[in-house]
Design a protein around this motif. Sequence first.
Motif, PDB file in Angstrom:
ATOM      1  N   LEU A  47     -11.937  42.600 -11.555  1.00  0.00           N
ATOM      2  CA  LEU A  47     -11.225  41.335 -11.374  1.00  0.00           C
ATOM      3  C   LEU A  47     -12.021  40.488 -10.383  1.00  0.00           C
ATOM      4  O   LEU A  47     -12.418  40.975  -9.327  1.00  0.00           O
ATOM      5  CB  LEU A  47      -9.813  41.587 -10.839  1.00  0.00           C
ATOM      6  N   VAL A  48     -12.250  39.221 -10.738  1.00  0.00           N
ATOM      7  CA  VAL A  48     -13.000  38.313  -9.870  1.00  0.00           C
ATOM      8  C   VAL A  48     -12.222  37.018  -9.688  1.00  0.00           C
ATOM      9  O   VAL A  48     -11.703  36.455 -10.656  1.00  0.00           O
ATOM     10  CB  VAL A  48     -14.392  37.994 -10.462  1.00  0.00           C
ATOM     11  N   HIS A  49     -12.120  36.563  -8.445  1.00  0.00           N
ATOM     12  CA  HIS A  49     -11.669  35.217  -8.114  1.00  0.00           C
ATOM     13  C   HIS A  49     -12.898  34.484  -7.582  1.00  0.00           C
ATOM     14  O   HIS A  49     -13.352  34.746  -6.468  1.00  0.00           O
ATOM     15  CB  HIS A  49     -10.576  35.240  -7.044  1.00  0.00           C
ATOM     16  N   GLU A  50     -13.460  33.587  -8.370  1.00  0.00           N
ATOM     17  CA  GLU A  50     -14.683  32.888  -7.973  1.00  0.00           C
ATOM     18  C   GLU A  50     -14.337  31.663  -7.149  1.00  0.00           C
ATOM     19  O   GLU A  50     -13.589  30.788  -7.601  1.00  0.00           O
ATOM     20  CB  GLU A  50     -15.483  32.494  -9.216  1.00  0.00           C
ATOM     21  N   THR A  51     -14.874  31.582  -5.938  1.00  0.00           N
ATOM     22  CA  THR A  51     -14.461  30.543  -5.003  1.00  0.00           C
ATOM     23  C   THR A  51     -15.344  29.298  -5.079  1.00  0.00           C
ATOM     24  O   THR A  51     -16.531  29.368  -5.411  1.00  0.00           O
ATOM     25  CB  THR A  51     -14.452  31.080  -3.563  1.00  0.00           C
ATOM     26  N   LEU A  52     -14.740  28.178  -4.729  1.00  0.00           N
ATOM     27  CA  LEU A  52     -15.396  26.877  -4.800  1.00  0.00           C
ATOM     28  C   LEU A  52     -16.131  26.547  -3.508  1.00  0.00           C
ATOM     29  O   LEU A  52     -17.202  25.956  -3.527  1.00  0.00           O
ATOM     30  CB  LEU A  52     -14.345  25.800  -5.101  1.00  0.00           C
ATOM     31  N   ASN A  53     -15.540  26.895  -2.385  1.00  0.00           N
ATOM     32  CA  ASN A  53     -16.156  26.663  -1.078  1.00  0.00           C
ATOM     33  C   ASN A  53     -16.349  28.020  -0.411  1.00  0.00           C
ATOM     34  O   ASN A  53     -15.415  28.602   0.113  1.00  0.00           O
ATOM     35  CB  ASN A  53     -15.283  25.757  -0.213  1.00  0.00           C
ATOM     36  N   GLN A  54     -17.592  28.517  -0.461  1.00  0.00           N
ATOM     37  CA  GLN A  54     -17.835  29.869   0.021  1.00  0.00           C
ATOM     38  C   GLN A  54     -18.046  29.941   1.518  1.00  0.00           C
ATOM     39  O   GLN A  54     -18.229  31.024   2.066  1.00  0.00           O
ATOM     40  CB  GLN A  54     -19.005  30.463  -0.757  1.00  0.00           C
ATOM     41  N   ILE A  55     -18.008  28.792   2.189  1.00  0.00           N
ATOM     42  CA  ILE A  55     -17.936  28.801   3.649  1.00  0.00           C
ATOM     43  C   ILE A  55     -16.554  29.303   4.066  1.00  0.00           C
ATOM     44  O   ILE A  55     -16.398  30.101   4.985  1.00  0.00           O
ATOM     45  CB  ILE A  55     -18.180  27.388   4.222  1.00  0.00           C
ATOM     46  N   ILE A  56     -15.531  28.842   3.365  1.00  0.00           N
ATOM     47  CA  ILE A  56     -14.157  29.245   3.657  1.00  0.00           C
ATOM     48  C   ILE A  56     -13.915  30.687   3.254  1.00  0.00           C
ATOM     49  O   ILE A  56     -13.382  31.486   4.023  1.00  0.00           O
ATOM     50  CB  ILE A  56     -13.162  28.334   2.913  1.00  0.00           C
ATOM     51  N   ASN A  57     -14.319  31.027   2.043  1.00  0.00           N
ATOM     52  CA  ASN A  57     -13.995  32.342   1.519  1.00  0.00           C
ATOM     53  C   ASN A  57     -15.013  32.730   0.452  1.00  0.00           C
ATOM     54  O   ASN A  57     -15.069  32.087  -0.590  1.00  0.00           O
ATOM     55  CB  ASN A  57     -12.580  32.327   0.922  1.00  0.00           C
ATOM     56  N   PRO A  58     -15.804  33.776   0.680  1.00  0.00           N
ATOM     57  CA  PRO A  58     -16.712  34.241  -0.371  1.00  0.00           C
ATOM     58  C   PRO A  58     -15.920  34.755  -1.570  1.00  0.00           C
ATOM     59  O   PRO A  58     -14.699  34.907  -1.515  1.00  0.00           O
ATOM     60  CB  PRO A  58     -17.485  35.384   0.309  1.00  0.00           C
ATOM     61  N   ARG A  59     -16.651  35.024  -2.646  1.00  0.00           N
ATOM     62  CA  ARG A  59     -16.031  35.569  -3.857  1.00  0.00           C
ATOM     63  C   ARG A  59     -15.125  36.763  -3.528  1.00  0.00           C
ATOM     64  O   ARG A  59     -15.472  37.643  -2.743  1.00  0.00           O
ATOM     65  CB  ARG A  59     -17.129  36.017  -4.815  1.00  0.00           C
ATOM     66  N   ASN A  60     -13.961  36.798  -4.176  1.00  0.00           N
ATOM     67  CA  ASN A  60     -13.068  37.940  -4.067  1.00  0.00           C
ATOM     68  C   ASN A  60     -13.212  38.793  -5.323  1.00  0.00           C
ATOM     69  O   ASN A  60     -13.119  38.275  -6.448  1.00  0.00           O
ATOM     70  CB  ASN A  60     -11.610  37.483  -3.928  1.00  0.00           C
ATOM     71  N   GLY A  61     -13.450  40.083  -5.153  1.00  0.00           N
ATOM     72  CA  GLY A  61     -13.593  40.971  -6.288  1.00  0.00           C
ATOM     73  C   GLY A  61     -12.884  42.285  -6.059  1.00  0.00           C
ATOM     74  O   GLY A  61     -12.801  42.773  -4.918  1.00  0.00           O
ATOM     75  N   TRP A  62     -12.358  42.844  -7.138  1.00  0.00           N
ATOM     76  CA  TRP A  62     -11.684  44.129  -7.092  1.00  0.00           C
ATOM     77  C   TRP A  62     -12.133  44.968  -8.288  1.00  0.00           C
ATOM     78  O   TRP A  62     -12.426  44.430  -9.365  1.00  0.00           O
ATOM     79  CB  TRP A  62     -10.161  43.973  -7.166  1.00  0.00           C
ATOM     80  N   GLY A  63     -12.176  46.258  -8.098  1.00  0.00           N
ATOM     81  CA  GLY A  63     -12.493  47.154  -9.188  1.00  0.00           C
ATOM     82  C   GLY A  63     -11.414  48.204  -9.357  1.00  0.00           C
ATOM     83  O   GLY A  63     -10.794  48.650  -8.368  1.00  0.00           O
ATOM     84  N   TYR A  64     -11.159  48.580 -10.619  1.00  0.00           N
ATOM     85  CA  TYR A  64     -10.205  49.659 -10.897  1.00  0.00           C
ATOM     86  C   TYR A  64     -10.978  50.873 -11.372  1.00  0.00           C
ATOM     87  O   TYR A  64     -11.754  50.801 -12.333  1.00  0.00           O
ATOM     88  CB  TYR A  64      -9.201  49.241 -11.970  1.00  0.00           C
ATOM     89  N   ASN A  65     -10.781  52.002 -10.679  1.00  0.00           N
ATOM     90  CA  ASN A  65     -11.412  53.255 -11.040  1.00  0.00           C
ATOM     91  C   ASN A  65     -10.409  54.088 -11.824  1.00  0.00           C
ATOM     92  O   ASN A  65      -9.375  54.495 -11.287  1.00  0.00           O
ATOM     93  CB  ASN A  65     -11.862  54.007  -9.784  1.00  0.00           C
ATOM     94  N   ALA A  66     -10.697  54.329 -13.109  1.00  0.00           N
ATOM     95  CA  ALA A  66      -9.745  55.026 -13.969  1.00  0.00           C
ATOM     96  C   ALA A  66      -9.525  56.463 -13.526  1.00  0.00           C
ATOM     97  O   ALA A  66      -8.417  56.999 -13.641  1.00  0.00           O
ATOM     98  CB  ALA A  66     -10.241  54.996 -15.416  1.00  0.00           C
ATOM     99  N   GLY A  67     -10.585  57.128 -13.020  1.00  0.00           N
ATOM    100  CA  GLY A  67     -10.443  58.513 -12.590  1.00  0.00           C
ATOM    101  C   GLY A  67      -9.527  58.647 -11.392  1.00  0.00           C
ATOM    102  O   GLY A  67      -8.707  59.564 -11.313  1.00  0.00           O
ATOM    103  N   GLN A  68      -9.655  57.712 -10.445  1.00  0.00           N
ATOM    104  CA  GLN A  68      -8.827  57.748  -9.240  1.00  0.00           C
ATOM    105  C   GLN A  68      -7.527  56.980  -9.389  1.00  0.00           C
ATOM    106  O   GLN A  68      -6.627  57.109  -8.568  1.00  0.00           O
ATOM    107  CB  GLN A  68      -9.615  57.166  -8.062  1.00  0.00           C
ATOM    108  N   ARG A  69      -7.451  56.165 -10.455  1.00  0.00           N
ATOM    109  CA  ARG A  69      -6.279  55.315 -10.707  1.00  0.00           C
ATOM    110  C   ARG A  69      -5.969  54.447  -9.485  1.00  0.00           C
ATOM    111  O   ARG A  69      -4.825  54.331  -9.052  1.00  0.00           O
ATOM    112  CB  ARG A  69      -5.055  56.158 -11.106  1.00  0.00           C
TER     113      ARG A  69
END
Length: 462
Positions: A248-270
């Motif tokens: 999952l990615v939230h791509e940001t417009l002003n990266q001074i305020i907030n860099p890209r937000n990313g999350w990953g789901y690991n199926a083995g660890q759920r």
Amino acid sequence: MINKKSVILGSLLALSMASASSWAAVSPDEASRLGKDLTPFGSIRAGNDSGTIPAWTGGLTKPPAGYQGSGQHHIDPFPKDEVLFTINASNMDLYAEHLTDGVRAMFEAYPTSFRVPVYQSRRTHAIPEWVAENTRKNAVKAEVVGKGEGLQGAFGGYPFPILHGNREQKAWQVIWNHLTRWRGVSATRRSSEVAVQVSGDYSLVTSQQEAFFNFYNPEGSESELDNIIFYYLSFTQSPPRLAGGAILVHETLNQIINPRNGWGYNAGQRRVRRAPNLGYDSPIAAAENLRTADDTDIFNGALDRYNWSYEGLKEVYIPYNNYRIGKKGLPYSEILGTSHLNPDYTRWELQRVHVVEATLKEGARHIYHKRRFYVDADSWNTVLLDQYDGRGELWRVTMGIAKNYYELPGVWTVLDVYHDLQARRYHALGLDTEEPNTRVFTDAVPNKRYFSPASLRRRSVR
């Protein structure tokens, strides 16, 4: 009732302006050229003097007979077009002024197989009127924040249809036009990617991708962006060793305020976990290290590790109006050659491109020391990209195989292809001709909670 989040964001934006490298946008008189001697998206409306690039006359906005709607694999609107001539290793010097270094290197690396079939040039890019109207508004108020890290004053259209300022500023503008280019409102697609080995062997990695381009939310506005350009979800479906994973990615417009937000789901660890390294030169596992995180979409993410320079407008042969390679039922084995795509299914045209060069800053880290971008002047898609290693040697040649999605309308890539000249392997992203459907576009605006980490966990099932 005042939205507290909006107040905080607005305050941060104001603070960021203290360090902004901003300059006056174009005047209303200059902006009035859009739709006149300039196209609605800022390119030169007229053709070139030799007649090899035609004038823009409105683009391709209507599908050919038989096309039934978004999701259907596209019918070639130009079935009678024939190859005008073919460029190969033996005659490439005759066309040198219109070839990139990367394409020339492909001829040298694969002299018996790589070739460029050149067709009649057709300027098919088009945008809806509401996007054109927003582009006119953006022209007089959009600004790059900081040293290229952010964007403000733009929404729902190209931020900088008319380039202005010095070479560095123009370079930032070109790249931000690429990052925020028109690709519809929402899109879904099931497709595969492959890393093709020296032997020609490959294994498919198939995923379902979903994107909501918040920057083009027809129900929104600049003040409601919440600093997000787009939301992106990808669920891996095969092979079994990777199935169930998701990004999952939230791509940001002003990266001074907030860099890209990313999350990953690991199926083995759920478990859903933050993915702080989902950027820059982080390797992509499914690509077998032939594509970095910021190679995705030809280029994405932050600009801060490079010095940028605009090198001007140039006429170049680029992959354009590629419908044959996306034809329904075309086997992947026919598309994928041993060292590159099968040239029989590609189409190249002479088009105008903006050339931008990025050189790694002293003290910054990235596997690419230099990158040279060739950005289609009509659609603002980066269609060719040459990438150099720390020794200054051309290392990777990236190609965005483009066509007009006439249901939008607008030009986007069919396939993104990454060639490693040193390893003699390549990676292709976006194969879907063996799938029931191609990209499905909709103007529907999803609930943003659909793209939340909590939703990622609920929807990820192995």
